[in-house]
Design a protein around this motif. Structure first.
Motif, mmCIF file in Angstrom:
data_model
loop_
_atom_site.group_PDB
_atom_site.id
_atom_site.type_symbol
_atom_site.label_atom_id
_atom_site.label_comp_id
_atom_site.label_asym_id
_atom_site.label_seq_id
_atom_site.Cartn_x
_atom_site.Cartn_y
_atom_site.Cartn_z
ATOM 1 N N SER A 158 1.040 -1.135 0.070
ATOM 2 C CA SER A 158 0.005 0.028 -0.058
ATOM 3 C C SER A 158 1.028 1.355 0.127
ATOM 4 C CB SER A 158 -0.889 0.008 1.284
ATOM 5 O OG SER A 158 -0.100 0.069 2.460
ATOM 6 N N GLY A 159 0.255 2.286 -0.206
ATOM 7 C CA GLY A 159 1.004 3.682 -0.068
ATOM 8 C C GLY A 159 1.709 3.789 1.217
ATOM 9 N N ARG A 160 0.834 3.465 2.263
ATOM 10 C CA ARG A 160 1.281 3.713 3.552
ATOM 11 C C ARG A 160 2.403 2.764 3.810
ATOM 12 N NH1 ARG A 160 0.579 7.681 6.837
ATOM 13 N NH2 ARG A 160 -1.504 8.063 6.230
ATOM 14 N N GLU A 161 2.461 1.672 3.488
ATOM 15 C CA GLU A 161 3.561 0.662 3.532
ATOM 16 C C GLU A 161 4.854 1.117 2.656
ATOM 17 O OE1 GLU A 161 5.605 -3.285 3.773
ATOM 18 O OE2 GLU A 161 3.972 -2.375 5.131
ATOM 19 N N GLY A 162 4.631 1.702 1.517
ATOM 20 C CA GLY A 162 5.540 2.267 0.606
ATOM 21 C C GLY A 162 6.495 3.476 1.472
#
Length: 345
Positions: free
Chosen positions: A313-317
């Protein structure tokens, strides 16, 4: 089976594996059309694949049949694209890096969260067979407690690569080898080791290239777990070799060399999986198969039909963006720098 229609935004060299991957996913994912700032290029690709050549991003946003967009543009173009497509309710899968800095990347992730659309990041190295197996090994604790981690990215780029306007600049790319090349291996590293807590780094531009940002970086890393590690990344290692990620634990050690995994356990057993495939480490940045992109895109599309986030996800990235910011800051300040804790799910 529900067929998901997507649009591809940007048709530079990085679009090649995406186009091939989408072709392999035919029947599950349908390429609705393409958009490129150079309309002749868009028309050329559209004719080849039998799809629409959109004449503006607003036209893509207005196409109600399109559920998601894949952004394959330089990072300095992402802000407008993300805001436009998120407002139109389109889910977004973006090439790395998300943006040129952690602050800008976080703003894009928050834009998508506020709009209620999924945001995924293309870190395809996590989907290689060897990386998948190493992920399972780490999850099961087969290497024991992590003691040390070593990353080597000995890649090569001709000067002609950096002669493209804006490439290797902070204004367009956000930096050099760290954010454009080594980001893949560092993202994979963090997914296996957990967050880094502090770094001490040196970044430099070698006499082999002319560019604004760094083509060489070396760093020592301390992880939140207490493990230590090193990162050496460059695009000045002619003719370019396979990147490696090594993890040394209390019960064994593992090395992932491109797609080939080698594990040696303390009880004398070992295992080997995968093969050393091209990863774009030489003069041709796109010399690698599209299988990893295919599996990543499929994972992203699957997340659209379930109550779940895409695997990356974007948050993970954001985690690797915070690491890169700390590495650059450490080099500029000549001291140990803490890594921001934000960004992890």
């Amino acid at each position: 089976m529900t067929v998901t229609r997507v649009a591809l935004i940007g048709l530079g060299m990085a679009s090649k594996p995406h186009l091939e991957a989408l072709k392999q996913l035919s029947g599950k994912v349908e390429l609705a059309g393409v958009y490129n700032r150079s309309q002749p290029r868009a028309l050329e690709v559209a004719e080849e694949y039998g799809v629409t050549a959109y004449d503006s991003i607003d036209a893509v946003a207005a196409d109600e049949s399109v559920a998601a967009v894949v952004l394959v543009t330089p990072p300095d173009q992402r802000e407008l694209l993300v805001k436009t497509f998120a407002a139109a309710g389109k889910h977004i899968l973006s090439e790395k890096p998300i943006e040129r800095s952690s602050e800008q990347a976080t703003a894009l992730v928050e834009t998508c969260e506020a709009a209620g659309v999924k945001f995924g990041v293309v870190f395809q190295h996590r989907f290689r067979v060897g990386a998948e197996r190493l992920t399972s090994i780490m999850r099961e604790g087969l290497l024991g407690e992590i003691a040390s981690v070593r990353v080597q990215v000995p890649w090569w780029r001709e000067q002609s690569y950096y002669d493209v306007p804006g490439r290797g600049s902070y204004a367009r790319d956000g930096g050099g080898v760290l954010i454009s090349q080594a980001i893949h291996v560092m993202d994979l590293m963090l997914s296996l080791t957990g967050p880094a807590s502090a770094v001490q780094a040196m970044c430099a531009t070698t006499p082999l290239h002319t560019l604004e940002a760094e083509d060489f970086a070396a760093a020592c890393v301390r992880f939140a777990s207490g493990a230590v590690g090193s990162i050496v990344a460059t695009t000045a290692a002619y003719p370019g070799g396979a990147e490696t990620l090594s993890i040394d634990g209390t019960r064994g050690s593992a090395t992932l060399e491109a797609g080939r995994l080698m594990v040696h356990y303390r009880d004398g057993s070992s295992e080997e999986l995968g093969e050393t495939t091209g990863t774009g480490g030489g003069a041709d940045p796109m010399a690698f198969p599209c299988d990893w992109h295919r599996d990543l895109i499929e994972d992203f599309v699957d997340s659209l039909h379930t109550d779940s986030q895409p695997r990356i996800s974007g948050r993970e990235g954001l985690r690797v963006h915070h690491l890169i910011d700390a590495l650059v800051a450490s080099s500029r300040q000549g001291r140990l720098v803490d890594v921001a804790a934000e960004g992890a799910d």
